[in-house]
Design an enzyme around this catalytic site. Structure first.
Site, mmCIF file in Angstrom:
data_model
loop_
_atom_site.group_PDB
_atom_site.id
_atom_site.type_symbol
_atom_site.label_atom_id
_atom_site.label_comp_id
_atom_site.label_asym_id
_atom_site.label_seq_id
_atom_site.Cartn_x
_atom_site.Cartn_y
_atom_site.Cartn_z
ATOM 1 C CG HIS A 133 -1.859 1.178 1.244
ATOM 2 N ND1 HIS A 133 -3.058 1.173 0.569
ATOM 3 C CD2 HIS A 133 -1.749 2.397 1.843
ATOM 4 C CE1 HIS A 133 -3.669 2.324 0.754
ATOM 5 N NE2 HIS A 133 -2.888 3.096 1.527
ATOM 6 C CB CYS A 134 2.027 3.395 -2.656
ATOM 7 S SG CYS A 134 3.095 4.824 -2.919
ATOM 8 N N PRO A 135 1.383 5.090 0.346
ATOM 9 C CG PRO A 135 2.702 5.939 2.074
ATOM 10 C CD PRO A 135 2.555 4.761 1.171
#
Length: 715
Positions: A133-135
Site C-alpha cells: 500500500h503506497c501512501p
C-alpha cells in the site's frame, strides 16, 4: 482511492498524496517558468520539449496508479459461505508448478485468498497479487495498477534527473549572476529535485529487481520464497515483459453507480387483485354448476393461509338480482324471522353448517342452505319436473349429510339422507295423506314453522351419541314404489301452502284469505312400506318395536274404521278448523308413503272421518291435485283438554330422544300451529259438520321401555 468513495472521509490519508502532487507540479512549473527560457537560448530548444513530455508521462502514470483499481476481490455475501465460515480450516493448499502454495482463509472477505493475494489493512480489501500500500498515491499496488506504479517510478526518476541536470546547466551559464531571481529559483528547484531523487531512485531500483525476479514487495518482505523456489517466475525477460507488455487484468468490482429514482406511471404498475367475479366449476354427482362468488385479495390470502382442518368461511349472500320475483318475499322473511330464529334456534352443527345446495339447472347458483332453501322452494312451484328427472339418476353417497330435507333445494339431484326417528322430536310430524290425480313431477318439501330447531338439535344429539349411522338415513328414492307412479293430469298448485319462512303474524293474516272451506272427499287407500332397521342401534330398534306393539294392543276408537295395512303407517290425524290448515313433514312419512299403490281413477274412502280435501303431504309424497293441506293440533305439547264432540287420536312422542332442555324449547316453539295460536287449531267444527270421530277421554299412560326409556301414550 477508488474504494474510498463509500467510506468515512479521513484527511490524514490524503496528506502524503497531496504533498507529492504539490512538489511534483510546483517544482516542474518553476522549472518551466525560470530555467527553460534561458536553456532554450543557450543550449537547445529541445530541452523544454523533452522536459514537458517527461512531466506529462510522470503525471499520467501518477494518476493511473492513484485512481486505478488495483484488483480488489469482491466480498462474499453473508449467507454465501456460511458453513465454510464456521467449519473451514485456516489454510488450504494448492499446487503450482509442483510447489505447494498455501491459501489462507480471510475472515473479513469470507473466502480463501488466491495465491499471491493479501488483505490490505488500510484499504480493508483483498487485492490480487498484492504488492504494497503506497501512501504517496493513496492506493494499494496490485496486479492491475502495478505497471503504472512501476512506470511512474521510472519516469519520475528520469524527470527528477532531467530537472536537476538542466537546472545545474543553467546555473553554470549564469555563475556571475547568482544573486539574480532566475538563478535563485533554479537553485531552489534543484534542491527539491535532489531531495526526492535519492528515495525515488532507491525505490525504483528495488522494484526493478523485483520485476526482474518475478516477485512482489509483500513476498520479498515476508520472505515467502527465501529458502525455496518461486513458482511464479518465468525468467527475467518474461517477467519484465509480463509487467510492461501484458494485457490489463480484468476488473472484479463493478463501477459504483448512483441509484436512480424512477417514477413509474400507472401503465407499468401491476394491477392489484381487486374484487371480481371468479367462476369455479363444481363437479358433484355428475352435476356441473357454476359458482360465481366475489373474492377480494384479503379473502384469497386467508384461504391460502388456512389449513385443511380449519372451518371454511361463510359463503356470500345470494344474488337477489337473479331472483327478481322473490326479492320482496325474502326481504320480509329475513327481517321478521331473524328475531325468532335467533331466540329459538340452536347453533347449526359444524357437520352441515356450510353446505351449499347445488342445482341441476344451469341458471341456479350455489348458495348457503338457508337461502338456497328459500329460493329453491319458490322455484319448485314453477319447475316441478326437475326432481322427477334427477330422481331417476342413481343416488351417490360419497358425502353423507345430516341436513333435513326441508332445508334442501328441490332441484338438488342427490338422494336425501334423513333420520327415521327424528319424528319423535316433533309435535305434529305424523301428518300426511295423498289425493287422487297426482303427478310424479310435483314433489315438494313442506315443513311446519318451528321444526327447524328441533330437527337440528335431535340430529346433532343423535350424531354425538353415535346411535345413528349414515347408511341408516333412508331416502324416498330408495323405495321400490317410487318409480312406479304414473303421471296423471297436472293439478293446480296447493291452495293451503304457507311459506315456513313467513312470520306468525303474517301467516295468521293470510290464512283466512287463502283457504276456503273445502268439500270432504273419500280417503286414499294406503299400504305401509317396510320399515328398515338395518343399521339402527339396539335401543332404538327395541323402542320402535315396543311402540308398534303398544299401538296394536290399544283398543280401536269408536267410529273409526281400521283398514288393513294401516296399523303401522305412522299417520295420525286430529280434527281442526278448515280455516287453519297446517302441513308438516316427517321422516316416517317420507319412508312410509306408498306412491304407487293408490288407484288413480276411483275416490278413496275417508280414514278417521277426515276429509280428503284437508289432507297434508309428506316429504316424499307427490303433490295432491285439487286438495289443500290440513292440520290439526297435536295434544302432546298442549295442556288443554279436548272439547266434547272432537276426537283426539293417539300420538306417541319419543321423548327419550330429547333432553329436558329440548322439551322446553319444543313446548315454547310448538305452542303455535304454523304461526297461529293453539286455540285456532283446537276449535270445534261448525254446526253443520258432524263430529269426525268419537272423543277419547282416557288419560296419559306412561310405559317404560328398554334401556330405561319412558314413553307417554295418550289413550
Amino acid at each position: 482511492m477508488p474504494a474510498e468513495s463509500g467510506k468515512r472521509f479521513k484527511p490524514s490519508k490524503y496528506v502524503p498524496v497531496s504533498a507529492a502532487a504539490i512538489f511534483l507540479v510546483g517544482a516542474t512549473t518553476l522549472f518551466f517558468a525560470f530555467t527553460c527560457p534561458g536553456l532554450s537560448l543557450y543550449v537547445s530548444p529541445a530541452v523544454p520539449i523533452y522536459n514537458a513530455i517527461m512531466f506529462l508521462f510522470v503525471l499520467a502514470n501518477f494518476s493511473m496508479a492513484t485512481f486505478m483499481d488495483p484488483g480488489i476481490f469482491p466480498r462474499a455475501e453473508e449467507d454465501e459461505d456460511k458453513e465454510d465460515d464456521f467449519r473451514a480450516p485456516l489454510y488450504k493448499t494448492v499446487e503450482i508448478k509442483g510447489i505447494q502454495v498455501r491459501m489462507k482463509w480471510c475472515a473479513t472477505c469470507r473466502f480463501y485468498r488466491p495465491p499471491r493475494c493479501s488483505h490490505c489493512s488500510v484499504c480493508d480489501n483483498c487485492v490480487e497479487e498484492f504488492d504494497h500500500h503506497c501512501p504517496w498515491v493513496n492506493n494499494c499496488i496490485g496486479r492491475r495498477n502495478y505497471r503504472y506504479f512501476f512506470l511512474f517510478l521510472l519516469s519520475l526518476t528520469a524527470h527528477i534527473m532531467g530537472v536537476f541536470g538542466f537546472g545545474l546547466l543553467y546555473v553554470l551559464y549564469h555563475i556571475e549572476e547568482l544573486s539574480g531571481v532566475r538563478t535563485a529559483v533554479t537553485m531552489a528547484v534543484m534542491c527539491v529535485a535532489g531531495l526526492f531523487f535519492i528515495p525515488v531512485a532507491g525505490l525504483t531500483g528495488f522494484h526493478v529487481v523485483l520485476v526482474a525476479r518475478g516477485r512482489t514487495t509483500n513476498e520479498q518482505v515476508t520472505g515467502k520464497f527465501r529458502g525455496g523456489v518461486n513458482p511464479f517466475t518465468n525468467g527475467c525477460c518474461n517477467n519484465v515483459s509480463r509487467v510492461l507488455c501484458s494485457s490489463p487484468a480484468p476488473r472484479y468490482l463493478g463501477r459504483p453507480k448512483k441509484e436512480k429514482t424512477i417514477v413509474i406511471r400507472p401503465p407499468f404498475l401491476r394491477p392489484e387483485v381487486s374484487d371480481g367475479q371468479i367462476t369455479v366449476k363444481i363437479m358433484d354427482n355428475g352435476i356441473q354448476g357454476e359458482l360465481r362468488r366475489t373474492k377480494s385479495k384479503g379473502s384469497l390470502e386467508i384461504t391460502e393461509s388456512q389449513s385443511a382442518d380449519a372451518e371454511p368461511p361463510p359463503p356470500p349472500k345470494p344474488d337477489l338480482s337473479r331472483y327478481t320475483g322473490l326479492r320482496t318475499h325474502l326481504g320480509l322473511a329475513t327481517n321478521e324471522d331473524s328475531s325468532l330464529l335467533a331466540k329459538d334456534s340452536p347453533p347449526t352443527p359444524t357437520m352441515y353448517k356450510y353446505r351449499p345446495g347445488y342445482s341441476s339447472s344451469s341458471t341456479s347458483a350455489a348458495m348457503p342452505h338457508s337461502s338456497s332453501a328459500k329460493l329453491s322452494r319458490g322455484d319448485s312451484l314453477k319447475e316441478p319436473t326437475s326432481i322427477a328427472e334427477s330422481s331417476r339418476h342413481p343416488s351417490y353417497r360419497s358425502e353423507p349429510s345430516l341436513e333435513p330435507e326441508s332445508f334442501r333445494s328441490p332441484t338438488f339431484g342427490k338422494s336425501f339422507h334423513f333420520d327415521p326417528l327424528s319424528s319423535g322430536s316433533r309435535s305434529s310430524s305424523l301428518k300426511s295423506a295423498q289425493g287422487t290425480g297426482f303427478e310424479l313431477g310435483q314433489l315438494q318439501s313442506i315443513r311446519s314453522e318451528g321444526t327447524t330447531s328441533t330437527s337440528y338439535k335431535s340430529l346433532a344429539n343423535q350424531t354425538r351419541n353415535g346411535s345413528l349411522s349414515y347408511d341408516s338415513l333412508l331416502t324416498p328414492s330408495d323405495s321400490p314404489d317410487f318409480e312406479s307412479v304414473q303421471a296423471g293430469p297436472e293439478p293446480d298448485p296447493p291452495l293451503g301452502y304457507t311459506s315456513p319462512f313467513l312470520s306468525a303474524r303474517l301467516a295468521q293474516q293470510r290464512e283466512a284469505e287463502r283457504h276456503p272451506r273445502l268439500v270432504p272427499t273419500g280417503p286414499t287407500h294406503r299400504e305401509p312400506s317396510p320399515v328398515r332397521y338395518d343399521n339402527l342401534s339396539r335401543h332404538i330398534v327395541a323402542s320402535l318395536q315396543e311402540r308398534e306393539k303398544l299401538l296394536r294392543q290399544s283398543p280401536p276408537l269408536p267410529g273409526r274404521e281400521e283398514e288393513p295395512g294401516l296399523g303401522d303407517s305412522g299417520i295420525q290425524s286430529t280434527p281442526g278448523s278448515g280455516h287453519a290448515p297446517r302441513t308438516s313433514s316427517s321422516s316416517d312419512d317420507s319412508k312410509r308413503s306408498p306412491l304407487g299403490k293408490t288407484p288413480l281413477g276411483r275416490p278413496a274412502v275417508p280414514r278417521f272421518g277426515k276429509p280428503d280435501g284437508l289432507r297434508g303431504r309428506g316429504v316424499g309424497s307427490p303433490e295432491p291435485g285439487p286438495t289443500a293441506p290440513y292440520l290439526g293440533r297435536s295434544m302432546s305439547y298442549s295442556s288443554q283438554k279436548a272439547q266434547p264432540g272432537v276426537s283426539e287420536t293417539e300420538e306417541v312422542a319419543l321423548q327419550p330422544l330429547l333432553t329436558p332442555k329440548d322439551e322446553v324449547q319444543l313446548k315454547t316453539t310448538y305452542s303455535k300451529s304454523n304461526g297461529q295460536p293453539k286455540s285456532l287449531g283446537s276449535a270445534s267444527p261448525g254446526p253443520g259438520q258432524p263430529p269426525l270421530s268419537s272423543p277419547t277421554r282416557g288419560g296419559v299412560k306412561k310405559v317404560s321401555g328398554v334401556g330405561g326409556t319412558t314413553y307417554e301414550i295418550s289413550v
